[in-house]
Design a protein around this motif. Structure first.
Motif, short mmCIF file in Angstrom:
data_model
loop_
_atom_site.label_atom_id
_atom_site.label_comp_id
_atom_site.label_asym_id
_atom_site.label_seq_id
_atom_site.Cartn_x
_atom_site.Cartn_y
_atom_site.Cartn_z
N GLU A 151 -8.29 -9.79 -10.45
CA GLU A 151 -7.43 -10.14 -9.47
C GLU A 151 -7.55 -9.34 -8.38
N VAL A 152 -7.69 -8.01 -8.52
CA VAL A 152 -7.71 -7.29 -7.07
C VAL A 152 -9.06 -7.47 -6.12
N SER A 153 -10.00 -7.84 -6.76
CA SER A 153 -11.31 -8.11 -6.23
C SER A 153 -11.04 -9.41 -5.52
N ALA A 180 -0.45 -11.70 6.57
CA ALA A 180 0.39 -12.81 6.20
C ALA A 180 -0.06 -13.20 5.06
N SER A 181 -1.49 -13.28 4.62
CA SER A 181 -1.89 -14.08 3.53
C SER A 181 -2.75 -12.92 2.57
N ASP A 182 -2.69 -11.60 2.72
CA ASP A 182 -2.96 -10.61 2.33
C ASP A 182 -2.42 -10.20 0.78
N GLN A 183 -2.90 -10.47 -0.21
CA GLN A 183 -2.20 -10.15 -1.60
C GLN A 183 -2.43 -8.56 -2.11
N VAL A 184 -3.28 -8.05 -1.52
CA VAL A 184 -3.75 -6.78 -2.12
C VAL A 184 -2.57 -5.99 -2.32
N LEU A 237 -1.97 -4.53 -6.17
CA LEU A 237 -2.06 -2.99 -6.48
C LEU A 237 -0.97 -2.87 -7.48
N THR A 238 0.37 -3.01 -7.12
CA THR A 238 1.37 -2.63 -7.76
C THR A 238 1.55 -3.03 -9.51
#
Length: 214
Positions: free
Chosen positions: A41-43, A197-201, A205-206
């Motif tokens: 997911e984080v990748s 605006a589209s960054d889910q990192v 991470l949480t």
């Protein structure tokens, strides 16, 4: 056998590949499996900021170099090393295989990998590329070339691990994320707002898995 997990997990992902995740949570197979999924997911989340940085670096350097040498295929004049010229030749061959015409300079540029563009910041190019040309590709940067090169090489390593489906959970991913945006700011600060605006990192991470309670 991967204790407590479905047999298809070992058949599909293999015990050796699962090892780095189990090392993070020894004996806690369920949390190690959750970490494996989280690593995916984080990748995936890193794809957007990495893509923005790679494209920004590529176009900034390409624009400066073609202006300096006076033609779009500037690599025919620039003092590139053997490895870099090999990457250009491979990019041209790859581009030709995708179409029914001779590859254009733009086709070749699009095929050249992130590592190629970062390598243009190497010490070997200090005199003939960095000093006369490439420093202008980073209008927001005031440091030395070596530090900038090291930062880009670190991000290239992260990008390559992600693209080869390798573990990144052990890295300081918040620092990696900050570094990507710092480098973007050196090239084109305005793209940062659009990318974030589209960054889910940050959200992913949480959700990093925690050990299973005893």
């Amino acid at each position: 056998m991967l204790s407590g997990l479905p047999m298809w997990v070992e058949r599909t992902f293999s015990a050796p590949r699962f090892g780095p995740y189990l090392n993070a949570f020894p004996g806690d197979w369920l949390t190690a499996w959750n970490l494996y999924r989280w690593n995916m997911e984080v990748s995936a989340a890193f794809y957007i900021p990495l893509q923005c940085l790679e494209i920004s670096l590529r176009n900034a350097e390409h624009d400066r170099l073609r202006a300096h040498y006076g033609h779009d295929d500037w690599w025919r004049s620039a003092p590139l090393g053997r490895d870099q010229l090999g990457k250009v030749a491979k990019a041209e061959n790859d581009a030709c295989r995708k179409g029914d015409r001779r590859a254009s300079p733009d086709d070749i540029v699009a095929e050249l990998p992130f590592g190629f563009w970062a390598s243009l910041l190497n010490r070997a190019h200090d005199r003939y590329l960095w000093v006369p040309v490439l420093h202008r590709a980073f209008p927001g940067y005031r440091g030395d070339r070596e530090t900038l090169r090291d930062n880009f090489r670190s991000v290239v390593l992260l990008r390559n691990r992600i693209m080869h489906h390798e573990p990144i959970h052990h890295r300081h991913l918040t620092a990696d994320h900050d570094k990507i945006y710092r480098l973007l700011g050196y090239i084109e600060p305005e793209v940062i707002v659009w990318a974030r605006a589209s960054d889910q990192v940050p959200e992913v991470l949480t959700r990093r898995p925690q050990p299973t309670p005893p």
